[in-house]
Design a protein around this motif. Structure first.
Motif, PDB file in Angstrom:
ATOM      1  N   VAL A 496       0.833  -1.205   0.000  1.00 19.60           N
ATOM      2  CA  VAL A 496       0.000   0.000   0.000  1.00 19.60           C
ATOM      3  C   VAL A 496       0.868   1.257   0.000  1.00 19.60           C
ATOM      4  CG1 VAL A 496      -1.689   1.324   1.335  1.00 19.60           C
ATOM      5  CG2 VAL A 496      -1.975  -1.148   1.051  1.00 19.60           C
ATOM      6  N   HIS A 497       1.936   1.246   0.789  1.00 16.37           N
ATOM      7  CA  HIS A 497       2.847   2.389   0.844  1.00 16.37           C
ATOM      8  C   HIS A 497       3.407   2.684  -0.547  1.00 16.37           C
ATOM      9  CE1 HIS A 497       6.267   4.484   3.340  1.00 16.37           C
ATOM     10  NE2 HIS A 497       5.921   5.184   2.276  1.00 16.37           N
ATOM     11  N   CYS A 498       3.876   1.646  -1.239  1.00  8.87           N
ATOM     12  CA  CYS A 498       4.426   1.824  -2.586  1.00  8.87           C
ATOM     13  C   CYS A 498       3.352   2.313  -3.560  1.00  8.87           C
ATOM     14  CB  CYS A 498       5.014   0.508  -3.093  1.00  8.87           C
ATOM     15  SG  CYS A 498       6.595   0.046  -2.335  1.00  8.87           S
ATOM     16  N   ALA A 499       2.154   1.731  -3.468  1.00 10.98           N
ATOM     17  CA  ALA A 499       1.076   2.085  -4.394  1.00 10.98           C
ATOM     18  C   ALA A 499       0.644   3.536  -4.223  1.00 10.98           C
ATOM     19  CB  ALA A 499      -0.107   1.145  -4.194  1.00 10.98           C
ATOM     20  N   LEU A 500       0.573   4.010  -2.992  1.00 11.79           N
ATOM     21  CA  LEU A 500       0.211   5.405  -2.749  1.00 11.79           C
ATOM     22  C   LEU A 500       1.297   6.368  -3.238  1.00 11.79           C
ATOM     23  CD1 LEU A 500      -1.458   5.166   0.765  1.00 11.79           C
ATOM     24  CD2 LEU A 500      -2.520   6.148  -1.283  1.00 11.79           C
ATOM     25  N   HIS A 501       2.526   5.914  -3.223  1.00 11.50           N
ATOM     26  CA  HIS A 501       3.642   6.764  -3.639  1.00 11.50           C
ATOM     27  C   HIS A 501       3.689   6.959  -5.155  1.00 11.50           C
ATOM     28  CE1 HIS A 501       7.617   8.615  -3.229  1.00 11.50           C
ATOM     29  NE2 HIS A 501       7.993   7.909  -4.270  1.00 11.50           N
ATOM     30  N   ARG A 502       3.183   5.978  -5.919  1.00 10.61           N
ATOM     31  CA  ARG A 502       3.300   6.049  -7.388  1.00 10.61           C
ATOM     32  C   ARG A 502       2.114   6.789  -7.988  1.00 10.61           C
ATOM     33  NH1 ARG A 502       6.582   4.150 -10.986  1.00 10.61           N
ATOM     34  NH2 ARG A 502       7.657   2.823  -9.461  1.00 10.61           N
ATOM     35  N   HIS A 503       2.352   7.996  -8.454  1.00 11.45           N
ATOM     36  CA  HIS A 503       1.300   8.835  -9.026  1.00 11.45           C
ATOM     37  C   HIS A 503       1.289   8.705 -10.549  1.00 11.45           C
ATOM     38  CE1 HIS A 503       1.167  11.613  -5.232  1.00 11.45           C
ATOM     39  NE2 HIS A 503       0.759  10.375  -5.007  1.00 11.45           N
ATOM     40  N   GLU A 504       1.128   7.514 -11.031  1.00 15.08           N
ATOM     41  CA  GLU A 504       1.030   7.206 -12.455  1.00 15.08           C
ATOM     42  C   GLU A 504       0.478   5.793 -12.585  1.00 15.08           C
ATOM     43  OE1 GLU A 504       4.619   6.442 -14.625  1.00 15.08           O
ATOM     44  OE2 GLU A 504       5.558   5.359 -12.958  1.00 15.08           O
ATOM     45  N   SER A 505       0.108   5.422 -13.807  1.00 16.25           N
ATOM     46  CA  SER A 505      -0.210   4.023 -14.107  1.00 16.25           C
ATOM     47  C   SER A 505       0.931   3.469 -14.947  1.00 16.25           C
ATOM     48  CB  SER A 505      -1.538   3.918 -14.855  1.00 16.25           C
ATOM     49  OG  SER A 505      -2.619   4.233 -14.007  1.00 16.25           O
ATOM     50  N   ARG A 506       1.510   2.390 -14.475  1.00 17.81           N
ATOM     51  CA  ARG A 506       2.626   1.768 -15.193  1.00 17.81           C
ATOM     52  C   ARG A 506       2.596   0.276 -14.923  1.00 17.81           C
ATOM     53  NH1 ARG A 506       7.505   3.618 -17.218  1.00 17.81           N
ATOM     54  NH2 ARG A 506       7.191   5.672 -16.263  1.00 17.81           N
ATOM     55  N   GLY A 507       2.628  -0.513 -15.987  1.00 29.73           N
ATOM     56  CA  GLY A 507       2.672  -1.960 -15.823  1.00 29.73           C
ATOM     57  C   GLY A 507       1.516  -2.479 -15.002  1.00 29.73           C
ATOM     58  N   LEU A 508       1.828  -3.147 -13.913  1.00 33.02           N
ATOM     59  CA  LEU A 508       0.820  -3.794 -13.083  1.00 33.02           C
ATOM     60  C   LEU A 508       0.097  -2.833 -12.154  1.00 33.02           C
ATOM     61  CD1 LEU A 508       3.054  -6.834 -12.167  1.00 33.02           C
ATOM     62  CD2 LEU A 508       1.085  -6.896 -13.694  1.00 33.02           C
ATOM     63  N   HIS A 509       0.632  -1.628 -11.990  1.00 35.29           N
ATOM     64  CA  HIS A 509      -0.016  -0.629 -11.123  1.00 35.29           C
ATOM     65  C   HIS A 509      -0.899   0.257 -11.992  1.00 35.29           C
ATOM     66  CE1 HIS A 509      -0.649   2.202  -7.867  1.00 35.29           C
ATOM     67  NE2 HIS A 509      -0.266   3.187  -8.670  1.00 35.29           N
ATOM     68  N   TYR A 510      -2.213   0.050 -11.895  1.00 32.77           N
ATOM     69  CA  TYR A 510      -3.159   0.837 -12.678  1.00 32.77           C
ATOM     70  C   TYR A 510      -4.105   1.544 -11.728  1.00 32.77           C
ATOM     71  CZ  TYR A 510      -6.449   2.266 -16.265  1.00 32.77           C
ATOM     72  OH  TYR A 510      -7.238   3.021 -17.083  1.00 32.77           O
ATOM     73  N   THR A 511      -4.074   2.894 -11.751  1.00 30.47           N
ATOM     74  CA  THR A 511      -4.927   3.673 -10.863  1.00 30.47           C
ATOM     75  C   THR A 511      -5.778   4.643 -11.666  1.00 30.47           C
ATOM     76  OG1 THR A 511      -4.947   5.378  -9.138  1.00 30.47           O
ATOM     77  CG2 THR A 511      -2.925   5.188 -10.435  1.00 30.47           C
ATOM     78  N   LEU A 512      -7.047   4.701 -11.362  1.00 30.74           N
ATOM     79  CA  LEU A 512      -7.973   5.574 -12.068  1.00 30.74           C
ATOM     80  C   LEU A 512      -7.662   7.049 -11.819  1.00 30.74           C
ATOM     81  CD1 LEU A 512     -11.313   3.646 -11.423  1.00 30.74           C
ATOM     82  CD2 LEU A 512      -9.912   3.623 -13.493  1.00 30.74           C
ATOM     83  N   ASP A 513      -6.997   7.360 -10.703  1.00 26.09           N
ATOM     84  CA  ASP A 513      -6.673   8.753 -10.387  1.00 26.09           C
ATOM     85  C   ASP A 513      -5.476   9.276 -11.176  1.00 26.09           C
ATOM     86  OD1 ASP A 513      -8.701   9.263  -8.390  1.00 26.09           O
ATOM     87  OD2 ASP A 513      -7.617   7.878  -7.108  1.00 26.09           O
ATOM     88  N   TYR A 514      -4.603   8.388 -11.613  1.00 21.65           N
ATOM     89  CA  TYR A 514      -3.424   8.779 -12.400  1.00 21.65           C
ATOM     90  C   TYR A 514      -3.282   7.818 -13.584  1.00 21.65           C
ATOM     91  CZ  TYR A 514      -2.320  11.262  -8.054  1.00 21.65           C
ATOM     92  OH  TYR A 514      -2.366  12.068  -6.934  1.00 21.65           O
ATOM     93  N   PRO A 515      -4.169   7.892 -14.573  1.00 21.59           N
ATOM     94  CA  PRO A 515      -4.180   6.900 -15.651  1.00 21.59           C
ATOM     95  C   PRO A 515      -3.003   7.013 -16.633  1.00 21.59           C
ATOM     96  CG  PRO A 515      -5.820   8.612 -16.049  1.00 21.59           C
ATOM     97  CD  PRO A 515      -5.279   8.859 -14.680  1.00 21.59           C
ATOM     98  N   ALA A 516      -2.328   8.171 -16.676  1.00 20.15           N
ATOM     99  CA  ALA A 516      -1.215   8.353 -17.606  1.00 20.15           C
ATOM    100  C   ALA A 516       0.068   7.759 -17.039  1.00 20.15           C
ATOM    101  CB  ALA A 516      -1.025   9.834 -17.899  1.00 20.15           C
ATOM    102  N   THR A 517       1.025   7.503 -17.932  1.00 21.99           N
ATOM    103  CA  THR A 517       2.345   7.011 -17.534  1.00 21.99           C
ATOM    104  C   THR A 517       3.330   8.169 -17.559  1.00 21.99           C
ATOM    105  OG1 THR A 517       1.884   4.824 -18.448  1.00 21.99           O
ATOM    106  CG2 THR A 517       4.194   5.373 -18.075  1.00 21.99           C
ATOM    107  N   SER A 518       4.085   8.347 -16.489  1.00 23.76           N
ATOM    108  CA  SER A 518       5.051   9.439 -16.406  1.00 23.76           C
ATOM    109  C   SER A 518       6.185   9.241 -17.415  1.00 23.76           C
ATOM    110  CB  SER A 518       5.638   9.521 -14.995  1.00 23.76           C
ATOM    111  OG  SER A 518       4.626   9.756 -14.043  1.00 23.76           O
ATOM    112  N   PRO A 519       6.773  10.325 -17.910  1.00 28.31           N
ATOM    113  CA  PRO A 519       7.878  10.206 -18.872  1.00 28.31           C
ATOM    114  C   PRO A 519       9.096   9.503 -18.279  1.00 28.31           C
ATOM    115  CG  PRO A 519       7.057  12.479 -18.761  1.00 28.31           C
ATOM    116  CD  PRO A 519       6.389  11.721 -17.659  1.00 28.31           C
TER     117      PRO A 519
END
Length: 528
Positions: A496-519
């Protein structure tokens, strides 16, 4: 018990390390339950290696990097991919009966294809590769006089410098404390070097293809001892686990899709994957799992269908004999009808940070296999790279220990486990209740599709449970169930700590709040 090298875990990574060390050193291998109960024995699919004419290391590397969404360490990917053919050869010498093309087993290795791979490069033993590998490694380990195999030892915590009779804050690891399942006694196992090969954390989730013991033990122990952990948000969900209310956690290997299996909406009869990805059913697992999840949620389904019944019956039975027989016993004939499937947690892509030699942050501690974040998988593991990682890093850790043996001093006197202030538990219901609650909120809030609000709800529940479980742990004698509960909660907190820290969607982490992938692709590194 004291030995030269202590290995916690008796799967592919642990036994590979043991066999590579045993010519020079006395090795003890601890298993949490029976010696063949770990994730290795459950692996159906196979092992990826460049063996097909026209295939190249560069192609396998590229496929791995693409699946990993740019978060892989290319140097580590190159190391693992380039060592794959040699790993296959060593397994053949150990007697692993890989499937071949020719009659009587005399032809070239039969290679199948799985999602994300641009070539056929999966060597396999029908649909039970892991079991064959486990048997061969165990047979060799049992025959070696320098290897001691000890089953039913549930590791509690690493024994470190702070457990020395003359206290030190050096952070050196000297082994583990483990409870014996049979007697309930806590044993101290020490060594000059310790290797964690404890597998993943799949049982943090309600639905998982992982074995019962996959409770994140090595990750949690290393974190508590002071090692960094990374990328725990990348939890791989296998798209196709059998949907059956009686038989849970039965995986339908990706190779079924590799050999022509199609995903069908059972309500509409529509094959939906070609609408979503040019690779259709052979898209990477995160793409397929999200697609199935979307079909189920949109139409209120319990499952979707995986259908290979359009292929010749003899072909299906020949390629998937174990799956065919298992399903037949449940009243499903996969040669004539579709298989009901749902996604389930399958693989932990993050874990203890290690370098190319399997070294952790803590002196004297190595790690290999699914409990690690080596840089191989990035944000999503490419199919059949997992057993391969075990062989390459098990050997790498063994080689580094052998090369640096003179710097690995023998353990000093370590304090025994202290049970003088605890009693036997009279509230086992607390363990069962909390175990069920963790797995359910992780499935609902930290699953295939996430939101910040769901993650925060999970974090709130973890905080509520932490004091309760800590109080319970401090008051009662340790049991295997209590140890696993403590590790499950610790692992859930890291995810959960890691998931909250990642403000993007990348690979297996897909979040509706940050659907784009960071550069920029950056690891999520947690520091104790």
């Amino acid at each position: 018990m004291t030995s030269d090298v202590l290995i916690v875990g008796s799967g592919a990574a642990g036994l590979t390390a043991a066999l590579n060390l045993a010519e020079r050193f006395r090795v003890t291998v601890l298993a949490k339950g029976a010696l063949d109960e770990g994730s290795t024995a459950w692996a159906q699919g196979g092992i990826a290696a460049v063996l097909e004419p026209g295939d190249t290391f560069e192609s396998h590397i590229d496929d791995t990097m693409i699946a990993g969404a740019g978060l892989n360490d290319r140097a580590i990917v190159e190391l693992v991919v380039e060592n794959a053919p040699a790993s296959i050869e060593r397994l053949q010498r150990l007697g692993v009966p890989f499937a071949t093309e020719g009659p009587n087993g005399n032809g070239a290795l039969h290679l199948t294809r799985e999602g994300g791979h641009s070539h056929r490069r999966i060597v396999h033993v029908d649909d039970a590769t892991g079991w064959a590998v486990q048997e061969a490694l165990l047979k060799a380990a049992r025959a070696h006089p320098n290897i001691t195999l000890v089953p039913d030892q549930v590791a509690i915590d690493l024994a470190t410098s702070r457990h020395e009779q003359r206290y030190s804050g050096a952070g050196r690891v000297w082994g583990v404390y483990a409870v014996d399942r049979g007697t309930g006694a806590v044993n101290l196992h020490t060594a000059n070097a310790t290797i964690l090969a404890t597998g993943g954390a799949g049982r943090t989730y309600l639905f998982s293809t992982a074995p019962r013991g996959a409770t994140g033990d090595g990750i949690a122990m290393a974190w508590r001892a002071g090692a960094r952990v990374a990328n725990m948000e990348f939890m791989q969900f296998h798209p196709t686990c059998l949907y059956n209310l009686e038989v849970k956690n039965f995986l339908i290997t990706e190779a079924v899709r590799g050999e022509g299996g199609r995903l069908i909406n059972p309500r509409t009869g529509h094959r939906f994957m070609p609408d979503l990805d040019l690779r259709a059913e052979l898209a990477p697992r995160d793409v397929v799992a999200r697609a199935i999840d979307a079909e189920i949620k949109r139409d209120g389904l319990d499952y979707v269908h995986l259908d290979i019944s359009h292929m010749p019956a003899e072909f299906v039975r020949g390629h998937f004999p174990n799956i065919h027989d298992k399903l037949l016993g449940l009243g499903i004939d996969m040669t004539r009808e579709p298989i009901p499937v749902v996604p389930a947690q399958h693989y932990t892509c993050g874990g203890i940070m290690v370098d190319r030699h399997g070294l952790t942050d803590l002196p004297g501690l190595y790690a290999a296999g699914e409990c690690t974040q080596s840089g191989l998988h990035g944000a999503n593991r490419l199919a059949s790279n997992s057993l391969l990682e075990c062989f390459v890093f098990g050997e790498a850790a063994a080689d580094h220990i052998a090369a640096h043996w003179d710097s690995l001093s023998p353990p000093p006197p370590i304090r025994p486990w202290d049970e003088s202030r605890v009693a036997d538990s009279d509230e086992e219901v607390v363990i069962k209740q909390n175990w069920t609650e963790i797995r359910r909120f992780m499935w609902n809030y930290v699953g295939i599709v996430r939101t910040t609000k769901r993650l925060e709800r999970a974090r709130t529940r973890i905080r509520m449970m932490t004091d309760e479980i800590a109080d319970y742990y401090g008051s009662f004698r340790v049991t295997p169930d209590l140890i696993e509960l403590r590790n499950l909660l610790q692992t859930a907190e890291l995810i959960v700590h890691c998931a909250l820290h990642r403000h993007e969607s990348r690979g297996l982490h897909y979040t509706l709040d940050y659907p784009a992938t960071s550069p920029e692709a950056e690891d999520t590194i947690l520091i104790p």
